[in-house]
Design a protein around this motif. Structure first.
Motif, PDB file in Angstrom:
ATOM      1  N   LEU A   6      22.641 -40.152  57.895  1.00  0.00           N
ATOM      2  CA  LEU A   6      23.746 -39.520  57.204  1.00  0.00           C
ATOM      3  C   LEU A   6      24.948 -40.115  57.436  1.00  0.00           C
ATOM      4  O   LEU A   6      26.111 -40.225  56.843  1.00  0.00           O
ATOM      5  CB  LEU A   6      23.844 -38.042  57.499  1.00  0.00           C
ATOM      6  CG  LEU A   6      22.775 -37.259  57.299  1.00  0.00           C
ATOM      7  CD1 LEU A   6      23.099 -35.669  57.828  1.00  0.00           C
ATOM      8  CD2 LEU A   6      22.506 -37.130  55.529  1.00  0.00           C
ATOM      9  N   SER A   7      24.938 -41.166  58.441  1.00  0.00           N
ATOM     10  CA  SER A   7      26.012 -42.098  59.055  1.00  0.00           C
ATOM     11  C   SER A   7      25.711 -43.130  59.316  1.00  0.00           C
ATOM     12  O   SER A   7      24.368 -43.291  59.794  1.00  0.00           O
ATOM     13  CB  SER A   7      27.016 -41.000  59.801  1.00  0.00           C
ATOM     14  OG  SER A   7      26.619 -40.911  61.050  1.00  0.00           O
ATOM     15  N   GLU A  15      24.581 -45.170  56.249  1.00  0.00           N
ATOM     16  CA  GLU A  15      24.373 -44.080  55.466  1.00  0.00           C
ATOM     17  C   GLU A  15      23.356 -44.272  54.282  1.00  0.00           C
ATOM     18  O   GLU A  15      23.315 -44.992  53.530  1.00  0.00           O
ATOM     19  CB  GLU A  15      25.601 -43.592  55.011  1.00  0.00           C
ATOM     20  CG  GLU A  15      25.450 -42.161  53.910  1.00  0.00           C
ATOM     21  CD  GLU A  15      27.034 -41.676  53.417  1.00  0.00           C
ATOM     22  OE1 GLU A  15      26.801 -40.831  53.196  1.00  0.00           O
ATOM     23  OE2 GLU A  15      27.580 -42.568  53.422  1.00  0.00           O
ATOM     24  N   GLU A  27      14.835 -35.354  66.786  1.00  0.00           N
ATOM     25  CA  GLU A  27      14.990 -33.677  67.134  1.00  0.00           C
ATOM     26  C   GLU A  27      16.067 -33.558  68.252  1.00  0.00           C
ATOM     27  O   GLU A  27      16.822 -32.596  67.921  1.00  0.00           O
ATOM     28  CB  GLU A  27      13.566 -33.221  67.544  1.00  0.00           C
ATOM     29  CG  GLU A  27      12.478 -33.242  66.347  1.00  0.00           C
ATOM     30  CD  GLU A  27      11.318 -32.736  66.858  1.00  0.00           C
ATOM     31  OE1 GLU A  27      10.910 -32.511  68.033  1.00  0.00           O
ATOM     32  OE2 GLU A  27      10.420 -32.646  65.854  1.00  0.00           O
ATOM     33  N   TYR A  29      18.483 -35.717  69.223  1.00  0.00           N
ATOM     34  CA  TYR A  29      20.008 -36.248  69.304  1.00  0.00           C
ATOM     35  C   TYR A  29      20.391 -36.536  67.731  1.00  0.00           C
ATOM     36  O   TYR A  29      21.419 -35.806  67.365  1.00  0.00           O
ATOM     37  CB  TYR A  29      19.721 -37.831  69.738  1.00  0.00           C
ATOM     38  CG  TYR A  29      21.151 -38.239  69.760  1.00  0.00           C
ATOM     39  CD1 TYR A  29      22.420 -38.067  70.471  1.00  0.00           C
ATOM     40  CD2 TYR A  29      21.275 -39.267  68.858  1.00  0.00           C
ATOM     41  CE1 TYR A  29      23.651 -38.855  70.184  1.00  0.00           C
ATOM     42  CE2 TYR A  29      22.619 -40.285  68.836  1.00  0.00           C
ATOM     43  CZ  TYR A  29      23.642 -39.590  69.445  1.00  0.00           C
ATOM     44  OH  TYR A  29      24.674 -40.430  69.314  1.00  0.00           O
ATOM     45  N   PHE A  31      19.342 -35.028  64.838  1.00  0.00           N
ATOM     46  CA  PHE A  31      19.414 -33.883  64.119  1.00  0.00           C
ATOM     47  C   PHE A  31      20.724 -32.929  64.337  1.00  0.00           C
ATOM     48  O   PHE A  31      21.532 -32.402  63.639  1.00  0.00           O
ATOM     49  CB  PHE A  31      18.172 -33.110  63.919  1.00  0.00           C
ATOM     50  CG  PHE A  31      17.085 -33.801  62.968  1.00  0.00           C
ATOM     51  CD1 PHE A  31      17.319 -34.854  62.283  1.00  0.00           C
ATOM     52  CD2 PHE A  31      15.831 -33.443  63.442  1.00  0.00           C
ATOM     53  CE1 PHE A  31      16.081 -35.534  61.614  1.00  0.00           C
ATOM     54  CE2 PHE A  31      14.582 -33.992  62.814  1.00  0.00           C
ATOM     55  CZ  PHE A  31      14.982 -35.121  61.902  1.00  0.00           C
ATOM     56  N   PRO A  32      20.734 -32.837  65.799  1.00  0.00           N
ATOM     57  CA  PRO A  32      21.848 -31.692  66.404  1.00  0.00           C
ATOM     58  C   PRO A  32      23.145 -32.367  65.945  1.00  0.00           C
ATOM     59  O   PRO A  32      24.234 -31.670  65.594  1.00  0.00           O
ATOM     60  CB  PRO A  32      21.371 -31.623  67.795  1.00  0.00           C
ATOM     61  CG  PRO A  32      20.210 -31.972  67.827  1.00  0.00           C
ATOM     62  CD  PRO A  32      19.679 -32.800  66.932  1.00  0.00           C
ATOM     63  N   GLN A  33      23.336 -33.699  65.964  1.00  0.00           N
ATOM     64  CA  GLN A  33      24.365 -34.427  65.908  1.00  0.00           C
ATOM     65  C   GLN A  33      24.849 -34.705  64.514  1.00  0.00           C
ATOM     66  O   GLN A  33      25.768 -35.479  63.980  1.00  0.00           O
ATOM     67  CB  GLN A  33      24.446 -35.972  66.585  1.00  0.00           C
ATOM     68  CG  GLN A  33      24.379 -35.618  68.249  1.00  0.00           C
ATOM     69  CD  GLN A  33      25.612 -35.182  68.725  1.00  0.00           C
ATOM     70  OE1 GLN A  33      26.829 -35.484  68.288  1.00  0.00           O
ATOM     71  NE2 GLN A  33      25.359 -34.310  69.867  1.00  0.00           N
ATOM     72  N   ARG A  34      24.011 -34.434  63.525  1.00  0.00           N
ATOM     73  CA  ARG A  34      24.063 -34.480  62.136  1.00  0.00           C
ATOM     74  C   ARG A  34      24.327 -35.865  61.591  1.00  0.00           C
ATOM     75  O   ARG A  34      24.826 -36.229  60.669  1.00  0.00           O
ATOM     76  CB  ARG A  34      25.067 -33.666  61.592  1.00  0.00           C
ATOM     77  CG  ARG A  34      25.023 -32.112  61.848  1.00  0.00           C
ATOM     78  CD  ARG A  34      25.540 -31.246  60.694  1.00  0.00           C
ATOM     79  NE  ARG A  34      25.731 -29.978  61.016  1.00  0.00           N
ATOM     80  CZ  ARG A  34      24.712 -29.039  61.149  1.00  0.00           C
ATOM     81  NH1 ARG A  34      23.376 -29.508  60.830  1.00  0.00           N
ATOM     82  NH2 ARG A  34      24.693 -27.933  61.402  1.00  0.00           N
ATOM     83  N   ILE A  35      23.558 -36.798  62.344  1.00  0.00           N
ATOM     84  CA  ILE A  35      23.408 -38.200  62.157  1.00  0.00           C
ATOM     85  C   ILE A  35      22.328 -38.503  61.154  1.00  0.00           C
ATOM     86  O   ILE A  35      22.563 -39.431  60.474  1.00  0.00           O
ATOM     87  CB  ILE A  35      23.457 -38.815  63.396  1.00  0.00           C
ATOM     88  CG1 ILE A  35      24.528 -38.903  64.218  1.00  0.00           C
ATOM     89  CG2 ILE A  35      23.265 -40.454  63.002  1.00  0.00           C
ATOM     90  CD1 ILE A  35      24.519 -39.315  65.641  1.00  0.00           C
ATOM     91  N   ILE A  37      18.617 -36.740  58.684  1.00  0.00           N
ATOM     92  CA  ILE A  37      17.774 -35.506  58.536  1.00  0.00           C
ATOM     93  C   ILE A  37      16.388 -36.128  58.177  1.00  0.00           C
ATOM     94  O   ILE A  37      16.241 -37.347  57.921  1.00  0.00           O
ATOM     95  CB  ILE A  37      18.601 -34.928  57.150  1.00  0.00           C
ATOM     96  CG1 ILE A  37      18.463 -35.800  56.051  1.00  0.00           C
ATOM     97  CG2 ILE A  37      19.666 -34.145  57.273  1.00  0.00           C
ATOM     98  CD1 ILE A  37      18.850 -35.157  54.581  1.00  0.00           C
ATOM     99  N   ASN A  43      14.420 -34.130  50.588  1.00  0.00           N
ATOM    100  CA  ASN A  43      15.692 -34.776  50.866  1.00  0.00           C
ATOM    101  C   ASN A  43      15.610 -36.219  50.298  1.00  0.00           C
ATOM    102  O   ASN A  43      16.643 -36.975  49.866  1.00  0.00           O
ATOM    103  CB  ASN A  43      15.687 -34.960  52.502  1.00  0.00           C
ATOM    104  CG  ASN A  43      15.927 -33.478  52.877  1.00  0.00           C
ATOM    105  OD1 ASN A  43      16.559 -32.796  52.421  1.00  0.00           O
ATOM    106  ND2 ASN A  43      15.393 -33.529  54.393  1.00  0.00           N
TER     107      ASN A  43
END
Length: 187
Positions: A6-7, A15, A27, A29, A31-35, A37, A43
């Motif tokens: 995502l970035s 991206e 799982e 790092y 996903f939680p940091q929204r870097i 998916i 998707n």
């Protein structure tokens, strides 16, 4: 495990790129940091629909990075640091200190994490550092390190060098004038 970024993820891609990473890394790092998916069918379909917008943002990021590179390339900043005997620093110059100097002196804000040093800066003088602006876009920056005494000593040494060079040039001119006078007297 395949994920959609995502970035930008340094060393992996930007991206919209689909990359392979370890499942735990994803799982714990990414996903939680929204870097990133997960690269599921749904998707990936959404990604295909967003490709045009991603391409526009990518062009803008590259243009911004090129503009920043043009503003930084070949420039020099000064970092004040306490200098001991023989030009050794008390401590070392950090990337945060360099980023602050760039912001204060050049008015350009850069992330300290993007500053790349080949080795720790532990001596006074001029050092070159690279700034990774975006993907392969890198600018080279000169960092001059020292304190007020060190800069004064460098200025005095440069002044003495200029004075010595001027004195030598004057002596050469004087010798040439004497040779011309001797030649004219002999004729």
């Amino acid at each position: 495990m395949k994920v959609i970024l995502l970035s930008e993820l340094r060393g992996k891609g930007g991206e919209g790129d689909i990359v392979d990473v370890a499942q735990g890394y994803a799982e714990n790092y990414l996903f939680p940091q929204r870097i990133a998916i997960a690269a599921t069918k749904g998707n990936i379909k959404q990604l295909e629909e967003r490709r045009h917008n991603i391409a526009k943002r990518e062009e803008q990021r590259i243009a911004d990075a090129e503009a920043t590179k043009a503003a930084l390339e070949g420039k020099s900043v000064t970092v004040e640091a306490k200098v001991g005997e023989e030009g050794q620093l008390f401590g070392s110059v950090t990337t945060a200190m360099i980023a602050d100097a760039v912001k204060d002196q050049l008015g350009i804000e850069i992330d300290r994490k993007r500053i790349e040093r080949t080795a720790n800066i532990k001596t006074a003088g001029v050092h070159k550092v690279n700034v990774n602006l975006y993907r392969e876009i890198t600018a080279t920056l000169e960092v001059t390190v020292g304190d007020a005494e060190w800069f004064a000593a460098q200025a005095a040494a440069a002044e003495a060098e200029v004075a010595e060079a001027a004195e030598e040039a004057a002596e050469e001119v004087e010798v040439e004038v004497e040779e011309i006078v001797v030649e004219e007297a002999a004729e």
